[in-house]
Design a protein around this motif. Structure first.
Motif, PDB file in Angstrom:
ATOM      1  N   ASP A 132     -15.075  21.831  -7.909  1.00 49.61           N
ATOM      2  CA  ASP A 132     -13.670  21.783  -8.326  1.00 49.61           C
ATOM      3  C   ASP A 132     -13.013  20.454  -7.996  1.00 49.61           C
ATOM      4  OD1 ASP A 132     -13.442  24.633  -9.178  1.00 49.61           O
ATOM      5  OD2 ASP A 132     -13.866  25.003  -7.058  1.00 49.61           O
ATOM      6  N   THR A 133     -13.770  19.527  -7.411  1.00 50.26           N
ATOM      7  CA  THR A 133     -13.190  18.240  -7.021  1.00 50.26           C
ATOM      8  C   THR A 133     -14.018  17.084  -7.566  1.00 50.26           C
ATOM      9  OG1 THR A 133     -14.464  18.119  -4.962  1.00 50.26           O
ATOM     10  CG2 THR A 133     -12.349  19.259  -4.865  1.00 50.26           C
ATOM     11  N   LEU A 134     -13.354  15.966  -7.753  1.00 49.22           N
ATOM     12  CA  LEU A 134     -14.045  14.746  -8.163  1.00 49.22           C
ATOM     13  C   LEU A 134     -14.652  14.061  -6.945  1.00 49.22           C
ATOM     14  CD1 LEU A 134     -11.520  13.204 -10.729  1.00 49.22           C
ATOM     15  CD2 LEU A 134     -13.658  14.384 -11.227  1.00 49.22           C
ATOM     16  N   ILE A 135     -15.606  13.177  -7.190  1.00 47.64           N
ATOM     17  CA  ILE A 135     -16.225  12.394  -6.125  1.00 47.64           C
ATOM     18  C   ILE A 135     -15.602  11.000  -6.138  1.00 47.64           C
ATOM     19  CG2 ILE A 135     -18.384  11.560  -5.155  1.00 47.64           C
ATOM     20  CD1 ILE A 135     -18.159  14.625  -5.435  1.00 47.64           C
ATOM     21  N   PRO A 136     -14.988  10.564  -5.040  1.00 50.43           N
ATOM     22  CA  PRO A 136     -14.344   9.247  -5.036  1.00 50.43           C
ATOM     23  C   PRO A 136     -15.354   8.115  -5.160  1.00 50.43           C
ATOM     24  CG  PRO A 136     -14.458  10.136  -2.821  1.00 50.43           C
ATOM     25  CD  PRO A 136     -14.895  11.235  -3.737  1.00 50.43           C
ATOM     26  N   ARG A 137     -14.984   7.091  -5.882  1.00 56.06           N
ATOM     27  CA  ARG A 137     -15.834   5.908  -5.996  1.00 56.06           C
ATOM     28  C   ARG A 137     -15.723   5.066  -4.724  1.00 56.06           C
ATOM     29  NH1 ARG A 137     -17.388   4.648 -11.235  1.00 56.06           N
ATOM     30  NH2 ARG A 137     -16.478   5.927 -12.883  1.00 56.06           N
ATOM     31  N   PRO A 138     -16.819   4.474  -4.294  1.00 55.38           N
ATOM     32  CA  PRO A 138     -16.784   3.658  -3.063  1.00 55.38           C
ATOM     33  C   PRO A 138     -15.760   2.532  -3.114  1.00 55.38           C
ATOM     34  CG  PRO A 138     -19.045   4.094  -3.722  1.00 55.38           C
ATOM     35  CD  PRO A 138     -18.182   4.576  -4.849  1.00 55.38           C
ATOM     36  N   GLU A 139     -15.578   1.933  -4.304  1.00 58.95           N
ATOM     37  CA  GLU A 139     -14.644   0.806  -4.404  1.00 58.95           C
ATOM     38  C   GLU A 139     -13.192   1.219  -4.181  1.00 58.95           C
ATOM     39  OE1 GLU A 139     -15.922   1.829  -8.717  1.00 58.95           O
ATOM     40  OE2 GLU A 139     -16.829   1.719  -6.715  1.00 58.95           O
ATOM     41  N   THR A 140     -12.917   2.542  -4.254  1.00 62.55           N
ATOM     42  CA  THR A 140     -11.561   3.037  -4.014  1.00 62.55           C
ATOM     43  C   THR A 140     -11.131   2.778  -2.573  1.00 62.55           C
ATOM     44  OG1 THR A 140     -12.096   4.807  -5.586  1.00 62.55           O
ATOM     45  CG2 THR A 140     -10.035   5.007  -4.401  1.00 62.55           C
ATOM     46  N   GLU A 141     -12.081   2.524  -1.699  1.00 65.83           N
ATOM     47  CA  GLU A 141     -11.744   2.238  -0.305  1.00 65.83           C
ATOM     48  C   GLU A 141     -10.853   1.000  -0.193  1.00 65.83           C
ATOM     49  OE1 GLU A 141     -15.090   2.103   2.289  1.00 65.83           O
ATOM     50  OE2 GLU A 141     -15.906   4.029   1.616  1.00 65.83           O
ATOM     51  N   TYR A 142     -10.999   0.069  -1.139  1.00 70.36           N
ATOM     52  CA  TYR A 142     -10.148  -1.120  -1.116  1.00 70.36           C
ATOM     53  C   TYR A 142      -8.681  -0.749  -1.328  1.00 70.36           C
ATOM     54  CZ  TYR A 142     -14.469  -3.848  -1.404  1.00 70.36           C
ATOM     55  OH  TYR A 142     -15.694  -4.386  -1.146  1.00 70.36           O
ATOM     56  N   MET A 143      -8.444   0.281  -2.129  1.00 72.44           N
ATOM     57  CA  MET A 143      -7.070   0.722  -2.348  1.00 72.44           C
ATOM     58  C   MET A 143      -6.477   1.289  -1.061  1.00 72.44           C
ATOM     59  SD  MET A 143      -5.534   3.292  -5.256  1.00 72.44           S
ATOM     60  CE  MET A 143      -6.647   4.638  -4.851  1.00 72.44           C
ATOM     61  N   ILE A 144      -7.299   2.019  -0.301  1.00 68.81           N
ATOM     62  CA  ILE A 144      -6.833   2.562   0.968  1.00 68.81           C
ATOM     63  C   ILE A 144      -6.460   1.429   1.921  1.00 68.81           C
ATOM     64  CG2 ILE A 144      -7.453   3.965   2.973  1.00 68.81           C
ATOM     65  CD1 ILE A 144      -7.053   5.506   0.341  1.00 68.81           C
ATOM     66  N   GLU A 145      -7.281   0.395   1.958  1.00 65.12           N
ATOM     67  CA  GLU A 145      -7.001  -0.748   2.818  1.00 65.12           C
ATOM     68  C   GLU A 145      -5.662  -1.385   2.451  1.00 65.12           C
ATOM     69  OE1 GLU A 145     -10.248  -3.443   2.563  1.00 65.12           O
ATOM     70  OE2 GLU A 145     -11.711  -2.054   3.428  1.00 65.12           O
TER      71      GLU A 145
END
Length: 217
Positions: free
Chosen positions: A82-95
């Motif tokens: 029921d959930t998507l898998i986050p892309r590793p590059e999304t970590e840059y957005m968190i930063e």
């Protein structure tokens, strides 16, 4: 079969996949994976690992939907179909988000000191809004790195099942959120179509106002 023989088998060319399957099935850490070379893997476990390896590599299924978790920003999150898998590059957005939150806190402190008035604190309070949260990975990752600077956190999703997963991850990771000050709300709604969000952000002062005005809430 020995662990070393399983990992070195040339028919398993996708090494990251075979390693994750082994760690999950045999319950090994990353360190143990490369130090317990003589560990004997039961035949039923070898068969399970082999079956799922071919399903994942042939059908292009996300391995996270087999082992039921994903690694993101140094933390583990439970995931389901029921959930998507986050892309590793999304970590840059968190930063980037964490950096912005920390800058906001520094500005608040300077303004408070110069005015010698703590009443201006509310002007600098940060509200985190995670729209379409799925497993909560983005919002919770932000809280894990800057939870002590966030006043309120709102997670929304149209899927009640996805929200249940986000709530589960929050309860699992809550002890790791340092000095949490944030009030947490999980809202089942489409995008921002909820009275709580309209009340918190307001239609006039919030940069989100154009979305309501265009009927995209």
């Amino acid at each position: 079969m020995l662990l070393s023989a399983l990992l070195s088998n040339s028919k398993y060319s996708k090494k990251s996949i075979i390693e994750k399957l082994v760690m999950h099935r045999v319950k090994l850490s990353k360190e143990e994976l490369f130090t317990r070379h003589t560990l004997e893997i039961p035949e039923e476990d070898v068969q399970w690992i082999q079956d799922w390896y071919y399903q994942i590599t042939t059908d292009h299924r996300p391995i996270e939907h087999v082992i039921w978790y994903c690694e993101f920003a140094w933390h583990r999150f439970h995931v389901t179909w029921d959930t998507l898998i986050p892309r590793p590059e999304t970590e840059y957005m968190i930063e980037a988000v964490v950096e912005r939150v920390q800058q906001n806190e520094e500005t608040r402190k300077k303004s408070e000191e110069s005015a010698k008035d703590s009443s201006i604190r509310s002007e600098w309070q940060v509200t985190l809004l995670d729209i379409g949260t799925w497993c909560g990975v983005l919002g919770l990752s932000t809280l894990l790195h800057a939870g002590n600077h966030i006043w309120m956190s709102i997670f929304t999703d149209l899927s009640s099942k996805a929200l249940d997963v986000a709530k589960m991850n929050y309860q699992m990771l809550k002890p790791q959120i340092r000095n949490q000050k944030s009030e947490i709300q999980f809202l089942e709604c489409s995008l921002m179509d909820h009275e709580v969000i309209r009340e918190v952000f307001g239609k006039q002062k919030s940069p989100l106002a154009p979305l309501w005005e265009r009927g995209e809430s």
